[in-house]
Design a protein around this motif. Structure first.
Motif, mmCIF file in Angstrom:
data_model
loop_
_atom_site.group_PDB
_atom_site.id
_atom_site.type_symbol
_atom_site.label_atom_id
_atom_site.label_comp_id
_atom_site.label_asym_id
_atom_site.label_seq_id
_atom_site.Cartn_x
_atom_site.Cartn_y
_atom_site.Cartn_z
ATOM 1 N N VAL A 295 0.823 -1.214 0.000
ATOM 2 C CA VAL A 295 0.000 0.000 0.000
ATOM 3 C C VAL A 295 0.857 1.265 0.000
ATOM 4 C CG1 VAL A 295 -2.016 -1.086 1.029
ATOM 5 C CG2 VAL A 295 -0.261 -0.090 2.530
ATOM 6 N N CYS A 296 2.142 1.106 -0.335
ATOM 7 C CA CYS A 296 3.051 2.252 -0.507
ATOM 8 C C CYS A 296 3.256 3.059 0.770
ATOM 9 C CB CYS A 296 2.561 3.175 -1.633
ATOM 10 S SG CYS A 296 2.304 2.344 -3.200
ATOM 11 N N ARG A 297 3.296 2.363 1.900
ATOM 12 C CA ARG A 297 3.606 3.052 3.151
ATOM 13 C C ARG A 297 5.062 3.472 3.164
ATOM 14 N NH1 ARG A 297 0.658 5.563 6.557
ATOM 15 N NH2 ARG A 297 1.936 4.948 8.335
ATOM 16 N N ARG A 298 5.333 4.622 3.752
ATOM 17 C CA ARG A 298 6.699 5.124 3.832
ATOM 18 C C ARG A 298 7.523 4.323 4.834
ATOM 19 N NH1 ARG A 298 8.621 10.319 6.270
ATOM 20 N NH2 ARG A 298 6.473 10.860 6.782
ATOM 21 N N SER A 299 6.876 3.776 5.856
ATOM 22 C CA SER A 299 7.574 3.087 6.938
ATOM 23 C C SER A 299 7.799 1.617 6.625
ATOM 24 C CB SER A 299 6.757 3.179 8.228
ATOM 25 O OG SER A 299 6.443 4.507 8.540
ATOM 26 N N SER A 300 8.898 1.088 7.145
ATOM 27 C CA SER A 300 9.107 -0.357 7.187
ATOM 28 C C SER A 300 8.737 -0.836 8.586
ATOM 29 C CB SER A 300 10.575 -0.694 6.906
ATOM 30 O OG SER A 300 11.398 -0.232 7.973
ATOM 31 N N ALA A 301 8.633 -2.150 8.755
ATOM 32 C CA ALA A 301 8.302 -2.702 10.068
ATOM 33 C C ALA A 301 9.357 -2.330 11.109
ATOM 34 C CB ALA A 301 8.137 -4.217 9.981
ATOM 35 N N ASP A 302 10.629 -2.339 10.730
ATOM 36 C CA ASP A 302 11.685 -1.989 11.678
ATOM 37 C C ASP A 302 11.620 -0.520 12.080
ATOM 38 O OD1 ASP A 302 12.710 -4.523 11.888
ATOM 39 O OD2 ASP A 302 14.292 -4.214 10.390
ATOM 40 N N VAL A 303 11.272 0.345 11.134
ATOM 41 C CA VAL A 303 11.105 1.759 11.455
ATOM 42 C C VAL A 303 9.958 1.940 12.450
ATOM 43 C CG1 VAL A 303 10.351 3.982 10.515
ATOM 44 C CG2 VAL A 303 12.128 2.677 9.354
ATOM 45 N N VAL A 304 8.867 1.197 12.230
ATOM 46 C CA VAL A 304 7.735 1.253 13.148
ATOM 47 C C VAL A 304 8.162 0.818 14.548
ATOM 48 C CG1 VAL A 304 5.499 0.238 13.718
ATOM 49 C CG2 VAL A 304 5.970 0.950 11.374
ATOM 50 N N ARG A 305 8.916 -0.257 14.626
ATOM 51 C CA ARG A 305 9.369 -0.758 15.935
ATOM 52 C C ARG A 305 10.251 0.278 16.649
ATOM 53 N NH1 ARG A 305 9.835 -5.576 12.642
ATOM 54 N NH2 ARG A 305 8.271 -7.111 13.331
ATOM 55 N N ARG A 306 11.156 0.901 15.910
ATOM 56 C CA ARG A 306 12.016 1.914 16.524
ATOM 57 C C ARG A 306 11.191 3.086 17.042
ATOM 58 N NH1 ARG A 306 15.609 0.515 12.231
ATOM 59 N NH2 ARG A 306 14.862 2.249 10.943
ATOM 60 N N ALA A 307 10.187 3.483 16.256
ATOM 61 C CA ALA A 307 9.335 4.596 16.674
ATOM 62 C C ALA A 307 8.551 4.245 17.933
ATOM 63 C CB ALA A 307 8.372 4.973 15.548
ATOM 64 N N LEU A 308 7.971 3.063 17.961
ATOM 65 C CA LEU A 308 7.185 2.647 19.123
ATOM 66 C C LEU A 308 8.061 2.510 20.365
ATOM 67 C CD1 LEU A 308 4.781 0.029 17.529
ATOM 68 C CD2 LEU A 308 4.180 2.280 18.437
ATOM 69 N N SER A 309 9.250 2.002 20.189
ATOM 70 C CA SER A 309 10.168 1.863 21.316
ATOM 71 C C SER A 309 10.518 3.227 21.894
ATOM 72 C CB SER A 309 11.436 1.140 20.861
ATOM 73 O OG SER A 309 12.342 1.000 21.939
ATOM 74 N N LEU A 310 10.778 4.183 21.023
ATOM 75 C CA LEU A 310 11.121 5.528 21.479
ATOM 76 C C LEU A 310 9.925 6.195 22.161
ATOM 77 C CD1 LEU A 310 13.348 7.658 21.524
ATOM 78 C CD2 LEU A 310 12.522 8.464 19.295
ATOM 79 N N ILE A 311 8.751 6.055 21.566
ATOM 80 C CA ILE A 311 7.553 6.657 22.169
ATOM 81 C C ILE A 311 7.280 6.068 23.546
ATOM 82 C CG2 ILE A 311 5.036 6.853 21.959
ATOM 83 C CD1 ILE A 311 5.477 6.925 18.887
ATOM 84 N N SER A 312 7.348 4.743 23.658
ATOM 85 C CA SER A 312 7.019 4.096 24.932
ATOM 86 C C SER A 312 8.020 4.434 26.029
ATOM 87 C CB SER A 312 6.915 2.580 24.757
ATOM 88 O OG SER A 312 8.162 2.037 24.371
ATOM 89 N N SER A 313 9.250 4.749 25.649
ATOM 90 C CA SER A 313 10.267 5.047 26.662
ATOM 91 C C SER A 313 10.416 6.537 26.952
ATOM 92 C CB SER A 313 11.622 4.480 26.233
ATOM 93 O OG SER A 313 12.072 5.081 25.034
ATOM 94 N N GLU A 314 10.114 7.392 25.945
ATOM 95 C CA GLU A 314 10.398 8.816 26.103
ATOM 96 C C GLU A 314 9.153 9.703 26.224
ATOM 97 O OE1 GLU A 314 13.413 10.005 26.476
ATOM 98 O OE2 GLU A 314 14.398 8.068 26.158
ATOM 99 N N TRP A 315 8.032 9.271 25.654
ATOM 100 C CA TRP A 315 6.836 10.125 25.639
ATOM 101 C C TRP A 315 6.153 10.088 26.994
ATOM 102 C CZ3 TRP A 315 5.085 14.101 23.271
ATOM 103 C CH2 TRP A 315 3.728 14.432 23.268
ATOM 104 N N LYS A 316 5.842 11.244 27.563
ATOM 105 C CA LYS A 316 5.331 11.342 28.931
ATOM 106 C C LYS A 316 3.810 11.270 29.015
ATOM 107 C CE LYS A 316 9.105 14.552 30.227
ATOM 108 N NZ LYS A 316 9.574 14.972 28.889
ATOM 109 N N HIS A 317 3.126 11.246 27.889
ATOM 110 C CA HIS A 317 1.673 11.384 27.880
ATOM 111 C C HIS A 317 1.017 10.183 27.188
ATOM 112 C CE1 HIS A 317 2.683 15.484 29.037
ATOM 113 N NE2 HIS A 317 3.433 15.575 27.952
ATOM 114 N N ASN A 318 -0.290 10.274 26.972
ATOM 115 C CA ASN A 318 -1.014 9.207 26.294
ATOM 116 C C ASN A 318 -0.540 9.067 24.848
ATOM 117 O OD1 ASN A 318 -2.575 8.610 28.495
ATOM 118 N ND2 ASN A 318 -4.331 9.820 27.840
ATOM 119 N N PHE A 319 -0.579 7.826 24.367
ATOM 120 C CA PHE A 319 -0.339 7.670 22.940
ATOM 121 C C PHE A 319 -1.247 6.587 22.376
ATOM 122 C CE2 PHE A 319 2.556 4.129 23.868
ATOM 123 C CZ PHE A 319 2.581 3.374 22.705
ATOM 124 N N SER A 320 -1.639 6.837 21.133
ATOM 125 C CA SER A 320 -2.548 5.957 20.412
ATOM 126 C C SER A 320 -1.854 5.458 19.158
ATOM 127 C CB SER A 320 -3.821 6.723 20.036
ATOM 128 O OG SER A 320 -4.689 5.938 19.233
#
Length: 403
Positions: free
Chosen positions: A145-170
């Protein structure tokens, strides 16, 4: 009066093949032009004054790809919205809107753009809810579907959000993308849960004929099994329910009470202002409403809102206006309210429209309750009518029975 604000950033580096939201490719430097931000802020100031806004219930920055915004652009947009009393000329001792700490401010981000700098700038600007468009953890499906992200990019983003983001995330997920199997979808969903998002929006792929993907499917170039897609979404729903997520709307699930306040504004037919090229807003009165949609011509949008000679008047704004009559508004009350697990309230309907709750609707609820597809209940002395998780699957059929 309090209101909600939707802000549209119509720029993307690339376009997903299933997407029918209004967006355009960014200039070659992949930046959102400053002149668009200028126009956007002028419109926010005007709409604020026009609607006598003195506070925001929620602010939602969507797109497009809002995470392409520079730090100073995010800050400017939110500061403009927050300074609505001063900008709108509302005279009192305060210079900012009455935004309580509970005001929900959401910004959509693409996994490719997630970085410590982005998260820090969002936090500094006042964003307290992040919505990350994951869609899948299956590389084949993402590529299809021509997504810009790869699965590994998604994992890196989620890891960073879960460790660094102080608020709710969806996170946003789509079931039954091309090349996706039941195993890859459910395994991806299980992996997503390890990052502990407080909210998940899970959609079944909507195949729009005018999109590149829709053209390939309806022409037969790509085989697509719509029955499999329906079944897979149900499996995903049950997977989330079994793991403690609450389905509070057809496609939205949360832990505890982490609902999306901004989306509830839509489902409860509350007023919201839309700013930006292609953005839509709705303002309701007792028996009618108006829905305006800004021009999708970005050059026209920028020229109008940044022109020194522009006299901001409703008849001059490049927008389409839809007048909503009482019958349509009553239908939308059911159409939107029945998307939620809470359903619709008899007393709210009668107070809003000054007529009795429709007998036809009451009869339909009685019949669907007998089929174990709906529930009727009382809460705090009020009477509610709702479709249960299985009844929601047939919402359109139910609506035809009460028209």
């Amino acid at each position: 009066m309090q209101n909600s604000l939707y802000i549209h950033i119509p720029y993307c580096i690339s376009k997903c093949s299933y997407c029918d939201f209004f967006s355009v490719r960014t200039p070659s430097n992949a930046a959102v032009p400053d002149e668009y931000i200028d126009a956007l802020c002028y419109e926010i100031i005007y709409r604020t004054k026009e609607s006598s806004v003195d506070g925001w219930k929620s602010i939602y920055i969507g797109g497009g790809t809002p995470s392409l915004l520079k730090e100073e652009q995010v800050l400017r947009i939110i500061r403009t919205a927050q300074s609505c009393k001063e900008k709108a000329g509302i005279s009192d001792s305060g210079s900012t809107c009455d935004n309580s700490p509970k005001t929900e401010i959401t910004m959509e981000v693409n996994p490719d753009d997630v970085s410590p700098a982005l998260l820090n700038s969002m936090d500094f600007a006042g964003v307290n809810r992040l919505s990350c468009g994951i869609q899948s953890l299956d590389d084949r499906a993402l590529k299809a579907v021509c997504r810009r992200s790869s699965a590994d990019v998604v994992r890196r983003a989620l890891s960073l959000i879960s460790s660094e983001w102080k608020h709710n995330f969806s996170v946003d997920m789509i079931s039954a993308l091309p090349e996706q199997t039941e195993d890859t979808f459910l395994h991806g969903l299980a992996e997503i849960l390890t990052y502990k998002p407080s909210h998940i929006s899970m959609y079944s792929l909507t195949v729009e004929e005018q999109t590149p993907l829709g053209k390939e499917i309806y022409s037969g170039k790509i085989h697509y099994d719509f029955d499999f897609a329906d079944d897979l979404w149900i499996k995903g729903r049950d997977f989330l329910l079994e793991r403690g997520y609450k389905q509070y709307e057809v496609s939205n699930f949360c832990l505890a009470d982490n609902i999306c306040i901004h989306n509830m504004v839509y489902w409860q037919l509350e007023n919201y202002i839309g700013c930006g090229a292609g953005a839509t807003g709705s303002v309701y009165e007792t028996f009618s409403g108006k829905r305006f949609t800004n021009t999708a011509d970005i050059d026209e949008y920028i020229k109008f809102w940044t022109s020194e000679n522009t006299i901001y008047a409703a008849e001059q704004i490049p927008q389409d206006i839809e007048n909503i009559d009482c019958d349509t508004l009553m239908f939308e009350f059911f159409m939107m309210g029945l998307r939620t697990a809470a359903g619709v309230c008899r007393e709210t309907f009668e107070s809003r429209f000054k007529v009795p709750f429709p007998r036809k609707a009451e009869s339909a609820f009685a019949a669907w309750t007998e089929k174990n597809l709906a529930v009727v209940y009382e809460r705090a002395g009020k009477h509610y009518y709702a479709l249960n998780k299985n009844g929601m699957l047939f919402l359109n059929k139910f609506l035809t029975e009460i028209i």
